[in-house]
Design a protein around this motif. Structure first.
Motif, PDB file in Angstrom:
ATOM      1  N   VAL A  61       0.653  -1.253  -0.133  1.00 56.20           N
ATOM      2  CA  VAL A  61      -0.034  -0.217  -0.063  1.00 56.20           C
ATOM      3  C   VAL A  61       0.955   1.714  -0.564  1.00 56.20           C
ATOM      4  N   VAL A  64       2.311   1.991  -3.189  1.00 59.28           N
ATOM      5  CA  VAL A  64       1.304   2.166  -4.578  1.00 59.28           C
ATOM      6  C   VAL A  64       1.089   4.170  -3.906  1.00 59.28           C
ATOM      7  N   LEU A  65       0.919   4.344  -2.601  1.00 58.36           N
ATOM      8  CA  LEU A  65       1.009   6.321  -2.047  1.00 58.36           C
ATOM      9  C   LEU A  65       2.262   6.950  -3.081  1.00 58.36           C
ATOM     10  N   ILE A  68       1.648   7.160  -6.196  1.00 59.32           N
ATOM     11  CA  ILE A  68       0.581   7.924  -7.410  1.00 59.32           C
ATOM     12  C   ILE A  68       0.405   9.499  -6.002  1.00 59.32           C
ATOM     13  N   GLY A  72      -1.058   8.891   2.722  1.00 59.22           N
ATOM     14  CA  GLY A  72      -1.691   7.761   3.625  1.00 59.22           C
ATOM     15  C   GLY A  72      -1.439   7.847   5.209  1.00 59.22           C
ATOM     16  N   ASN A  91     -13.317   7.725   0.321  1.00 59.67           N
ATOM     17  CA  ASN A  91     -11.403   8.546   0.484  1.00 59.67           C
ATOM     18  C   ASN A  91     -11.898   7.343   1.556  1.00 59.67           C
ATOM     19  N   LEU A  93      -9.564   3.724   3.041  1.00 57.87           N
ATOM     20  CA  LEU A  93      -8.941   2.368   2.356  1.00 57.87           C
ATOM     21  C   LEU A  93      -9.056   1.661   3.183  1.00 57.87           C
ATOM     22  N   VAL A 110      -9.897  -2.602  -5.600  1.00 60.23           N
ATOM     23  CA  VAL A 110      -8.967  -1.397  -6.356  1.00 60.23           C
ATOM     24  C   VAL A 110      -7.528  -3.217  -6.982  1.00 60.23           C
ATOM     25  N   ARG A 236      -8.051   6.022  -9.665  1.00 60.76           N
ATOM     26  CA  ARG A 236      -5.969   6.623  -9.585  1.00 60.76           C
ATOM     27  C   ARG A 236      -5.342   5.404  -8.424  1.00 60.76           C
ATOM     28  N   PHE A 237      -5.795   5.048  -7.332  1.00 61.95           N
ATOM     29  CA  PHE A 237      -4.750   3.692  -6.787  1.00 61.95           C
ATOM     30  C   PHE A 237      -4.815   2.094  -7.687  1.00 61.95           C
ATOM     31  N   ARG A 238      -6.331   1.921  -8.507  1.00 61.69           N
ATOM     32  CA  ARG A 238      -5.805   1.044  -9.278  1.00 61.69           C
ATOM     33  C   ARG A 238      -4.529   0.777  -9.790  1.00 61.69           C
ATOM     34  N   GLY A 240      -2.254   2.544  -9.782  1.00 63.48           N
ATOM     35  CA  GLY A 240      -0.909   3.059  -8.571  1.00 63.48           C
ATOM     36  C   GLY A 240      -0.073   1.638  -8.618  1.00 63.48           C
TER      37      GLY A 240
END
Length: 258
Positions: A61, A64-65, A68, A72, A91, A93, A110, A236-238, A240
């Motif tokens: 995770v 990914v942060l 993008i 978090g 918003n 996760l 995701v 956006r997360f997908r 990433g």
């Protein structure tokens, strides 16, 4: 001003307002720079070590942060609270969460971040044998509140307080198993082995894989949002997650932890 000109001005005004609305939604979705992130104590995927949340799922995770460029705010809470909060707020996760038929329409998924394989475990010293899942209904099974294992067993006709003994923490179920308070423990294989080692025991000597639960195995642990989170944020997360799987970061993290 003619009626025709008035209608044209009105039409242009409506189009401008609509365009501004679409632009505002897009900007809002893309401008989310801080996400609340909820997890639980579920080693080795996510757990607190010296005041810091870590683990394989956590590091995926975090990768990914970074990819993008989103911050978090991580928090470890009881699973039932994380599960409910994610569904009722935008918003937010949640990870590491198993994807199942019962959960499919409750979340925006995701993607998978860690492998998973579920079993009913017993102590080797107990020599428990099952011909089928139905046979387990005569035994006591340790579960965690709202965990995928508990939800699945309930869907198969097991009952809390009858043959399911629910806890708030995974490690409590291994303690119950050793003390003879439950006969079986439903748990992810990697998580079970990790907790047994943390307790100072050898999984090969202590645990017996009595029955693999195929219906909740193989698809992996996911990261997901509730339905109130905008699709653009989820996408956006997908992207990433796809990016770190393509650039080698994901594979490196899997090798590090597994």
């Amino acid at each position: 001003m003619t009626l025709l000109a008035s209608r044209a001005i009105h039409r242009r005004t409506v189009l401008r307002i609509a365009a501004l609305g679409l632009w505002a939604c897009a900007v809002s979705a893309q401008a989310v720079e801080t996400i609340r992130i909820l997890t639980e104590e579920y080693p080795p995927f996510n757990f607190t070590d010296k005041g810091r949340i870590t683990g394989l799922g956590t590091e995926v995770v975090q990768a990914v942060l970074r990819e993008i460029n989103v911050e978090g705010q991580f928090q470890s809470v009881p699973w039932a609270r994380a599960y409910e909060t994610t569904q009722t707020n935008a918003n937010v996760l949640i990870y590491s969460i198993n994807r199942s038929k019962e959960r499919e329409k409750l979340f925006k998924w995701v993607g998978p971040i860690t492998p998973t394989d579920f079993y009913l475990f017993s102590l080797k010293s107990r020599n428990v044998h099952l011909g089928s899942l139905e046979d387990a209904k005569a035994l006591q099974i340790g579960t965690v509140n709202q965990d995928i294992g508990e939800q699945y067993l309930v869907s198969q006709g097991f009952a809390l307080g009858h043959n399911l003994q629910s806890s708030t923490r995974y490690e409590l179920n291994y303690e119950k198993l050793k003390l003879g308070r439950v006969d079986l423990w439903v748990m992810n294989e990697l998580g079970a082995y990790y907790m047994v080692r943390q307790a100072g025991d050898d999984p090969a000597e202590m645990l017996n894989k009595v029955l693999r639960i195929a219906d909740i195995s193989g698809s992996g642990n996911y990261m997901a949002f509730g339905l109130k989170t905008p699709d653009a944020v989820v996408e956006r997360f997908r992207k990433g997650l796809d990016a770190i799987k393509k650039n080698g970061i994901y594979d490196a993290l899997q090798k590090k932890w597994l």
